[in-house]
Design an enzyme around this catalytic site. Structure first.
Site, short mmCIF file in Angstrom:
data_model
loop_
_atom_site.label_atom_id
_atom_site.label_comp_id
_atom_site.label_asym_id
_atom_site.label_seq_id
_atom_site.Cartn_x
_atom_site.Cartn_y
_atom_site.Cartn_z
N ASN A 44 -19.30 19.94 -22.07
CA ASN A 44 -20.57 20.31 -22.69
C ASN A 44 -20.65 21.84 -22.66
O ASN A 44 -20.86 22.42 -21.60
CB ASN A 44 -21.73 19.68 -21.90
CG ASN A 44 -23.09 20.17 -22.36
OD1 ASN A 44 -23.22 20.78 -23.43
ND2 ASN A 44 -24.11 19.92 -21.56
N LYS A 62 -22.80 23.76 -23.95
CA LYS A 62 -24.18 24.27 -23.94
C LYS A 62 -24.31 25.44 -24.93
O LYS A 62 -23.64 25.44 -25.95
CB LYS A 62 -24.61 24.66 -22.52
CG LYS A 62 -24.31 23.58 -21.49
CD LYS A 62 -25.04 23.80 -20.21
CE LYS A 62 -24.59 22.77 -19.19
NZ LYS A 62 -25.42 22.71 -18.02
N HIS A 116 -29.71 14.96 -22.45
CA HIS A 116 -29.32 15.89 -21.38
C HIS A 116 -30.58 16.38 -20.67
O HIS A 116 -31.62 16.60 -21.30
CB HIS A 116 -28.53 17.07 -21.94
CG HIS A 116 -27.87 17.88 -20.86
ND1 HIS A 116 -28.55 18.80 -20.12
CD2 HIS A 116 -26.61 17.84 -20.37
CE1 HIS A 116 -27.73 19.32 -19.22
NE2 HIS A 116 -26.55 18.76 -19.35
N GLU A 165 -31.46 19.16 -19.63
CA GLU A 165 -32.03 20.41 -20.14
C GLU A 165 -32.89 20.14 -21.37
O GLU A 165 -33.93 20.77 -21.58
CB GLU A 165 -30.90 21.41 -20.43
CG GLU A 165 -30.29 21.94 -19.14
CD GLU A 165 -28.82 22.33 -19.22
OE1 GLU A 165 -28.29 22.50 -20.33
OE2 GLU A 165 -28.20 22.45 -18.14
N GLU A 211 -26.11 12.24 -14.38
CA GLU A 211 -26.09 13.65 -13.99
C GLU A 211 -27.31 13.96 -13.12
O GLU A 211 -28.41 14.16 -13.65
CB GLU A 211 -26.14 14.54 -15.23
CG GLU A 211 -24.98 14.33 -16.18
CD GLU A 211 -24.74 15.57 -17.03
OE1 GLU A 211 -23.64 16.12 -16.95
OE2 GLU A 211 -25.65 16.00 -17.74
N GLY A 262 -25.06 22.78 -12.61
CA GLY A 262 -24.99 24.24 -12.62
C GLY A 262 -25.39 24.87 -11.29
O GLY A 262 -25.61 26.07 -11.20
N SER A 322 -21.71 19.97 -11.49
CA SER A 322 -20.82 20.84 -10.71
C SER A 322 -19.46 20.19 -10.42
O SER A 322 -18.90 20.34 -9.34
CB SER A 322 -21.50 21.29 -9.42
OG SER A 322 -22.64 22.07 -9.73
C1 PEP Z 1 -23.92 19.48 -17.60
O1 PEP Z 1 -24.77 20.27 -17.92
O2 PEP Z 1 -23.73 18.46 -18.28
C2 PEP Z 1 -23.14 19.75 -16.39
C3 PEP Z 1 -22.59 18.75 -15.76
O3 PEP Z 1 -23.08 21.06 -15.98
P1 PEP Z 1 -22.23 21.67 -14.75
O4 PEP Z 1 -20.87 21.01 -14.78
O5 PEP Z 1 -22.14 23.14 -15.04
O6 PEP Z 1 -22.98 21.36 -13.51
#
Ligand code: PEP
Length: 251
Positions: free
Chosen positions: A9, A11, A96, A98, A167, A173, A213
């Site tokens: 992803n 973003k 997602h 966000e 997630e 993040g 992460s």
């Molecule tokens: C995401 O936003 O889908 C995600 C998993 O981000 P990160 O790997 O940076 O934590």
């Protein structure tokens, strides 16, 4: 049998030239050393039409990070599922955290998006997950159950095209990863909900990805868990070497 999948992803990162360069580099490294899992890159809308022709679609699938909850018309600035599909993209991330948090995407809005994605032959990568306060209050199961309402009204045939991504928002993040045991526990619960809503066969065939992460250093132990079928990767998807390191967890 369900598929193992590593999906990136991007973003709101990478301008068009940088995105093309990353897609080319990834295509090169994965052509030279074939992955043992499905690989998907989800890019900003403007990259899709440029990225789809430069990747070998037998190795890398391409997806969007969102689509509109309306089919077409006077919705200035929106991008429809049909438009996404017309670029050659085959997937779309929906729900997602966000988007849920910053753009107020509700269960009802996401239900519409999922339907439109499927009507346009896009496979949704449907994200669910709790925030830190919900985890601390041990409410993660009820949170993900409520979020799944957006996909649980689908027919079994349509649901079989959905990829789920758990997630935990507190791990996105932040550098704070769920332990493999935490991931396994809730993935098993999510799979049990799929079995309850559909049946055991549908549940067995559903890919449930972990996101938050995920890095080359922790991917192997997460993906080794029986109910973790791969990852949805944010930050580590922005460098070909890191993304490849995660993909190689399946080797
Ligand atoms: C995401 O936003 O889908 C995600 C998993 O981000 P990160 O790997 O940076 O934590």
């Amino acid at each position: 049998m369900r598929k193992n999948i590593v999906a990136g992803n991007w973003k709101m990162n990478k301008n068009l030239q940088e995105g093309i360069a990353l897609a080319k580099e990834l295509n090169e490294v994965l052509t030279a050393d074939k992955p043992n899992c499905d690989v998907i890159i989800c890019t900003p809308f403007i990259h899709l039409a440029s990225v789809t022709p430069i990747v070998d679609k037998n190795i890398i699938g391409v997806g969007a990070e969102n689509c509109a909850d309306k089919a077409a018309g006077a919705y200035t600035g929106e991008v429809s599922a049909e438009m996404v599909a017309s670029t050659g993209a085959q997937y779309v991330i929906l729900g997602h955290s966000e988007r849920r948090a910053y753009y107020h995407e509700t269960v009802d809005i996401l239900t519409e998006k999922v339907k439109l994605a499927l009507a346009n032959n896009l496979q949704p990568i449907f994200c669910i997950g709790e925030v830190l306060e919900e985890r601390e209050a041990n409410k993660q199961n009820e949170v993900v159950k409520a979020q799944l309402a957006s996909v649980f009204s689908l027919s079994a045939e349509d649901f079989s095209k959905v990829i789920l991504a758990y997630e935990p928002v507190w791990a996105i993040g932040t550098g704070k990863t769920a332990t493999p045991e935490q991931a396994e526990e809730i993935h098993a619960y999510i799979r049990s909900l799929v079995a309850e809503n559909y049946n055991a066969e549908v549940a067995e065939n559903t890919s449930i990805l972990y996101g938050g992460s995920c890095k080359p250093t922790n991917a192997k132990e997460l993906f080794a868990k029986p109910n973790v079928d791969g990852g949805l990767i944010g930050g580590a998807a922005l460098k070909a070497a890191d993304f490849k390191g995660i993909i190689d967890a399946f080797k």
